[in-house]
Design an enzyme around this catalytic site. Sequence first.
Site, PDB file in Angstrom:
ATOM      1  N   GLN A   1      21.133  -1.923  12.240  1.00 34.21           N
ATOM      2  CA  GLN A   1      21.774  -2.593  11.113  1.00 34.21           C
ATOM      3  C   GLN A   1      22.949  -1.762  10.592  1.00 34.21           C
ATOM      4  OE1 GLN A   1      20.666  -3.977   6.518  1.00 34.21           O
ATOM      5  NE2 GLN A   1      19.129  -2.987   7.795  1.00 34.21           N
TER       6      GLN A   1
ATOM      7  N   CYS B   1      23.027  -6.667   0.698  1.00 39.24           N
ATOM      8  CA  CYS B   1      22.559  -5.649  -0.250  1.00 39.24           C
ATOM      9  C   CYS B   1      23.164  -5.911  -1.628  1.00 39.24           C
ATOM     10  CB  CYS B   1      22.929  -4.255   0.229  1.00 39.24           C
ATOM     11  SG  CYS B   1      22.336  -2.967  -0.900  1.00 39.24           S
TER      12      CYS B   1
ATOM     13  N   LYS C   1      22.643 -10.770   8.342  1.00 41.32           N
ATOM     14  CA  LYS C   1      21.802 -11.132   7.208  1.00 41.32           C
ATOM     15  C   LYS C   1      22.703 -11.260   5.998  1.00 41.32           C
ATOM     16  CE  LYS C   1      18.824  -7.790   7.228  1.00 41.32           C
ATOM     17  NZ  LYS C   1      19.229  -6.940   8.364  1.00 41.32           N
TER      18      LYS C   1
ATOM     19  N   ASN D   1      14.287 -15.646   4.092  1.00 37.17           N
ATOM     20  CA  ASN D   1      13.928 -14.374   3.472  1.00 37.17           C
ATOM     21  C   ASN D   1      13.920 -14.534   1.953  1.00 37.17           C
ATOM     22  OD1 ASN D   1      15.539 -11.393   2.584  1.00 37.17           O
ATOM     23  ND2 ASN D   1      13.493 -11.410   3.450  1.00 37.17           N
ATOM     24  N   GLY D   2      13.007 -13.804   1.316  1.00 36.06           N
ATOM     25  CA  GLY D   2      12.916 -13.821  -0.145  1.00 36.06           C
ATOM     26  C   GLY D   2      11.543 -14.265  -0.592  1.00 36.06           C
TER      27      GLY D   2
ATOM     28  N   GLY E   1      10.066  -8.321   4.049  1.00 32.38           N
ATOM     29  CA  GLY E   1      10.421  -6.963   3.690  1.00 32.38           C
ATOM     30  C   GLY E   1       9.367  -6.318   2.812  1.00 32.38           C
ATOM     31  N   ARG E   2       9.568  -6.400   1.489  1.00 29.51           N
ATOM     32  CA  ARG E   2       8.719  -5.686   0.531  1.00 29.51           C
ATOM     33  C   ARG E   2       7.234  -5.972   0.691  1.00 29.51           C
ATOM     34  NH1 ARG E   2      10.666  -8.447  -4.326  1.00 29.51           N
ATOM     35  NH2 ARG E   2      11.411  -9.942  -2.792  1.00 29.51           N
TER      36      ARG E   2
END
Length: 337
Positions: A55, A85, A124, A184-185, A208-209
């Site tokens: 990335q 980001c 992304k 995503n999210g 992710g998280r």
Amino acid sequence: MQDVTDLAFMRVMAHYGAPDYFFTEFFRVHAQSRPEKHIVRSLVENRTGRPVFAQLIGEEIPHMVRTVQDLLRYPVAGIDLNMGCPAPKIYKKNVGGGLLRDPAKIDELIGRLRDAVPGLFTVKMRIGFDSTENYERILALINKHGVDLLSVHGRTVKEGYRSEVHYDFIGTAARTVGRPVLANGNITSAAKASAVLAETGAAGVMIGRHAIRNPWIFRQCRERFAHTAVFSPTLADVREYVDRLYRETQTPDIPEAAHVAKMKKYLNFVGQSVDAEGRFLHDMRRAMTEAELFAVCDRHLLTEPAKTFADEPYPGIIARPNCETPTESCSLDTVTA
């Protein structure tokens, strides 16, 4: 995830059920940059059995192309461009999510990167900077330049991680982009992943998280999609995960206090599913030594070892003491629940 998806964390995830592929932390690209050695390790020492995409974050085209050429010497699955980001110190430099303000720059940058990458090139992005006015124009650029895979986080940059996720915009991308789109999210569980795919028509999800909180989530998604029994971890399983994560991320050059502090950043997420009152989080955040940290884990995770670890975060249990703290980086320090 910056400061998260390093080689040690990838090994831990692979033990519990790896994703189909990983993305590295982002390589910061500028005139003086060279690929960071600790991130390169994620490529050359990868033993997870899963491919890894490199990335990049940056906007100076000659240096981005130079970095691509450097990275293609390593066993990369492909090159990924970060346009998502939301950290102010990132977007103020017109990189990451800051690029979404400038479709003309995106057109030039993606075009040049597409020419420089002979294999898979992925992007992304978020759905906009402070509005969605450029969203469909940018999706058209994704099509124009033949990006191989698009991951969409369904919030604007300015919304950070605090607003509801606008899955309808991910659905727009899934319908209009001629390549696979990942949603995503707030993909918090296998059930949520299934619901988001049904709502958006996306080809898959990017998690992710919540993989920090629940390392079994990728396994659980596969089981749910295959209509088989879904594994349900217990608190005893979580205690084993904490031990493995501690040992894998421990290095001789990191003092005990610093390593305990780093573990707290992971456990801020894990604690969201331990108890509804947040008692584990309260006690864990006050541990100062390895012995104190594991005493807290034993007390909260092994008193009732057969108790189920919650699939979803308990309502109101946040990953950091103050979820309104401004996001200053895309690191584990500042990404909240």
